[in-house]
Design a protein around this motif. Structure first.
Motif, mmCIF file in Angstrom:
data_model
loop_
_atom_site.group_PDB
_atom_site.id
_atom_site.type_symbol
_atom_site.label_atom_id
_atom_site.label_comp_id
_atom_site.label_asym_id
_atom_site.label_seq_id
_atom_site.Cartn_x
_atom_site.Cartn_y
_atom_site.Cartn_z
ATOM 1 N N ALA A 1 40.256 46.014 53.654
ATOM 2 C CA ALA A 1 39.906 44.664 53.228
ATOM 3 C C ALA A 1 40.469 43.674 54.238
ATOM 4 O O ALA A 1 41.519 43.914 54.835
ATOM 5 N N TYR A 2 39.752 42.579 54.416
ATOM 6 C CA TYR A 2 40.234 41.555 55.344
ATOM 7 C C TYR A 2 39.710 40.193 54.917
ATOM 8 O O TYR A 2 38.850 40.085 54.030
ATOM 9 N N ALA A 3 40.234 39.169 55.529
ATOM 10 C CA ALA A 3 39.781 37.805 55.286
ATOM 11 C C ALA A 3 39.358 37.187 56.603
ATOM 12 O O ALA A 3 39.768 37.637 57.681
ATOM 13 N N GLY A 4 38.536 36.158 56.506
ATOM 14 C CA GLY A 4 38.077 35.470 57.711
ATOM 15 C C GLY A 4 37.755 34.022 57.404
ATOM 16 O O GLY A 4 37.709 33.600 56.234
ATOM 17 N N ARG A 5 37.525 33.288 58.442
ATOM 18 C CA ARG A 5 37.244 31.863 58.299
ATOM 19 C C ARG A 5 35.881 31.664 57.640
ATOM 20 O O ARG A 5 34.906 32.331 57.990
ATOM 21 N N ILE A 6 35.802 30.738 56.704
ATOM 22 C CA ILE A 6 34.549 30.504 56.004
ATOM 23 C C ILE A 6 33.679 29.480 56.724
ATOM 24 O O ILE A 6 32.458 29.581 56.728
ATOM 25 N N LYS A 7 34.297 28.465 57.349
ATOM 26 C CA LYS A 7 33.595 27.456 58.137
ATOM 27 C C LYS A 7 34.537 26.965 59.228
ATOM 28 O O LYS A 7 35.757 27.002 59.084
ATOM 29 N N ASP A 8 33.961 26.464 60.323
ATOM 30 C CA ASP A 8 34.781 26.033 61.451
ATOM 31 C C ASP A 8 35.441 24.674 61.246
ATOM 32 O O ASP A 8 36.444 24.371 61.883
ATOM 33 N N VAL B 1 39.105 30.944 52.609
ATOM 34 C CA VAL B 1 38.752 32.123 53.410
ATOM 35 C C VAL B 1 37.617 32.881 52.726
ATOM 36 O O VAL B 1 37.372 32.734 51.526
ATOM 37 N N GLU B 2 36.936 33.695 53.512
ATOM 38 C CA GLU B 2 35.979 34.652 52.970
ATOM 39 C C GLU B 2 36.630 36.025 52.966
ATOM 40 O O GLU B 2 37.192 36.459 53.971
ATOM 41 N N ASN C 1 36.829 33.280 48.815
ATOM 42 C CA ASN C 1 35.388 33.265 48.603
ATOM 43 C C ASN C 1 34.788 34.598 49.027
ATOM 44 O O ASN C 1 35.133 35.130 50.087
ATOM 45 N N ALA C 2 33.909 35.138 48.197
ATOM 46 C CA ALA C 2 33.250 36.400 48.506
ATOM 47 C C ALA C 2 31.749 36.201 48.523
ATOM 48 O O ALA C 2 31.175 35.596 47.611
ATOM 49 N N CYS C 3 31.115 36.691 49.572
ATOM 50 C CA CYS C 3 29.670 36.603 49.761
ATOM 51 C C CYS C 3 29.085 37.986 49.458
ATOM 52 O O CYS C 3 29.364 38.947 50.183
ATOM 53 N N ILE C 4 28.279 38.105 48.406
ATOM 54 C CA ILE C 4 27.895 39.407 47.878
ATOM 55 C C ILE C 4 26.380 39.518 47.753
ATOM 56 O O ILE C 4 25.730 38.680 47.115
ATOM 57 N N ALA C 5 25.825 40.574 48.348
ATOM 58 C CA ALA C 5 24.392 40.814 48.235
ATOM 59 C C ALA C 5 24.048 41.309 46.836
ATOM 60 O O ALA C 5 24.795 42.076 46.227
ATOM 61 N N CYS C 6 22.894 40.860 46.316
ATOM 62 C CA CYS C 6 22.436 41.257 44.994
ATOM 63 C C CYS C 6 20.924 41.467 45.010
ATOM 64 O O CYS C 6 20.211 40.793 45.761
ATOM 65 N N PRO C 7 20.425 42.389 44.199
ATOM 66 C CA PRO C 7 18.967 42.483 44.027
ATOM 67 C C PRO C 7 18.412 41.142 43.572
ATOM 68 O O PRO C 7 19.086 40.391 42.868
ATOM 69 N N ASP C 8 17.181 40.843 43.969
ATOM 70 C CA ASP C 8 16.644 39.522 43.618
ATOM 71 C C ASP C 8 16.271 39.412 42.146
ATOM 72 O O ASP C 8 16.011 38.326 41.651
ATOM 73 N N ASP D 1 19.007 38.628 47.287
ATOM 74 C CA ASP D 1 19.741 37.387 47.050
ATOM 75 C C ASP D 1 21.166 37.535 47.578
ATOM 76 O O ASP D 1 21.657 38.651 47.804
ATOM 77 N N MET D 2 21.819 36.422 47.744
ATOM 78 C CA MET D 2 23.234 36.401 48.106
ATOM 79 C C MET D 2 23.962 35.498 47.117
ATOM 80 O O MET D 2 23.569 34.343 46.924
ATOM 81 N N ILE D 3 24.977 36.040 46.452
ATOM 82 C CA ILE D 3 25.762 35.204 45.547
ATOM 83 C C ILE D 3 27.120 34.919 46.173
ATOM 84 O O ILE D 3 27.634 35.709 46.968
ATOM 85 N N TRP D 4 27.663 33.770 45.812
ATOM 86 C CA TRP D 4 29.015 33.407 46.219
ATOM 87 C C TRP D 4 29.908 33.417 44.991
ATOM 88 O O TRP D 4 29.539 32.880 43.935
ATOM 89 N N MET D 5 31.075 34.038 45.143
ATOM 90 C CA MET D 5 32.065 34.065 44.081
ATOM 91 C C MET D 5 33.383 33.540 44.644
ATOM 92 O O MET D 5 33.656 33.694 45.849
ATOM 93 N N GLU D 6 34.175 32.934 43.781
ATOM 94 C CA GLU D 6 35.378 32.232 44.243
ATOM 95 C C GLU D 6 36.557 32.500 43.317
ATOM 96 O O GLU D 6 36.393 32.637 42.103
ATOM 97 N N LYS D 7 37.734 32.568 43.930
ATOM 98 C CA LYS D 7 38.978 32.643 43.172
ATOM 99 C C LYS D 7 39.980 31.692 43.797
ATOM 100 O O LYS D 7 40.177 31.700 45.016
ATOM 101 N N GLN D 8 40.627 30.878 42.976
ATOM 102 C CA GLN D 8 41.648 29.956 43.465
ATOM 103 C C GLN D 8 43.018 30.559 43.201
ATOM 104 O O GLN D 8 43.303 30.985 42.080
ATOM 105 N N ILE D 9 43.855 30.596 44.227
ATOM 106 C CA ILE D 9 45.147 31.276 44.113
ATOM 107 C C ILE D 9 46.333 30.340 44.325
ATOM 108 O O ILE D 9 47.468 30.797 44.406
ATOM 109 N N GLY D 10 46.076 29.058 44.391
ATOM 110 C CA GLY D 10 47.171 28.105 44.585
ATOM 111 C C GLY D 10 46.828 26.764 43.966
ATOM 112 O O GLY D 10 45.729 26.551 43.448
ATOM 113 N N THR D 11 47.784 25.860 44.027
ATOM 114 C CA THR D 11 47.615 24.522 43.470
ATOM 115 C C THR D 11 47.121 23.566 44.547
ATOM 116 O O THR D 11 47.680 23.509 45.644
ATOM 117 N N HIS D 12 46.069 22.840 44.237
ATOM 118 C CA HIS D 12 45.501 21.878 45.183
ATOM 119 C C HIS D 12 46.197 20.526 45.005
ATOM 120 O O HIS D 12 46.041 19.868 43.977
#
Length: 203
Positions: A68-75, A83-84, A119-126, A166-177
């Protein structure tokens, strides 16, 4: 259940990690890549990620069972705290805790770096009822069980094996904004603190 050891990946791990990834490219729509990257390209990906983000391996009986790894979501700079996340588990190691252990460790390391949004970008059947031979809803369900929530869907944005996905986006927040978030710490600056006793390692 076999012992699970989680450690930081290195470019030298590229061959065994590519063995895990290749079936997802060749036989599934989980990855939208059409061709398996060569060994050098995959090693370069690991090197690039590790400059700023964690890339972790789960081992069982001395063999890589997943990563598993993380990467930049936008520049843009405003996205610095998001992160993604990406995870792949070896075909014969699914549903036995490898994915859960990897994501727990990844989340702890990302928290140490002061990231707030995963943030996770996940492929799904349409179609939800589509009996697709190349893609299941396993990844979506895994992320739901890991605390991620649905935040968006792109319809028929990926084409593979003669089918639209399709592509779905899922999100988890792990800190206080807050109004003044702590600056993000590059992974290269903290890896020595976690390389001996990596969070999420378990037996």
């Amino acid at each position: 259940m076999a012992d699970t050891k989680i450690r930081i990946a290195a470019p030298d791990d590229a061959a065994q990690l590519l063995d895990i990834y290749a079936p997802y490219v060749e036989k599934t729509a989980v990855s939208f890549e059409y061709t398996v990257p060569d060994l050098k390209e995959f090693a370069d990906r690991i090197t690039r990620i590790l400059e700023d983000y964690p890339w972790l391996i789960a081992e069982r009986n001395g063999k890589a069972a997943g990563y598993a790894y993380a990467g930049r979501i936008k520049d843009r700079a405003a996205y610095d705290w998001a992160v993604e996340t990406t995870i792949y588990v070896r075909e014969d190691q699914k549903r036995n805790g490898v994915g859960r252990a990897l994501y727990q460790a990844l989340e702890q390391v990302l928290s140490m770096q002061n990231f707030l949004n995963l943030n996770a970008c996940i492929a799904c059947p349409d179609k939800a009822d589509n009996d697709d031979p190349y893609l299941t809803l396993d990844s979506m369900h895994f992320h739901e069980h890991s605390g991620y929530q649905h935040v968006g869907r792109f319809h028929r944005c990926g084409y593979k094996f003669g089918r639209w996905y399709d592509m779905i986006w899922m999100e988890k927040q792990i800190g206080t904004h807050t109004g003044r978030p702590e600056p993000v710490i590059p992974f290269s600056e903290i890896r020595e603190k976690i390389s001996v006793n990596l969070p999420g390692s378990q037996k």
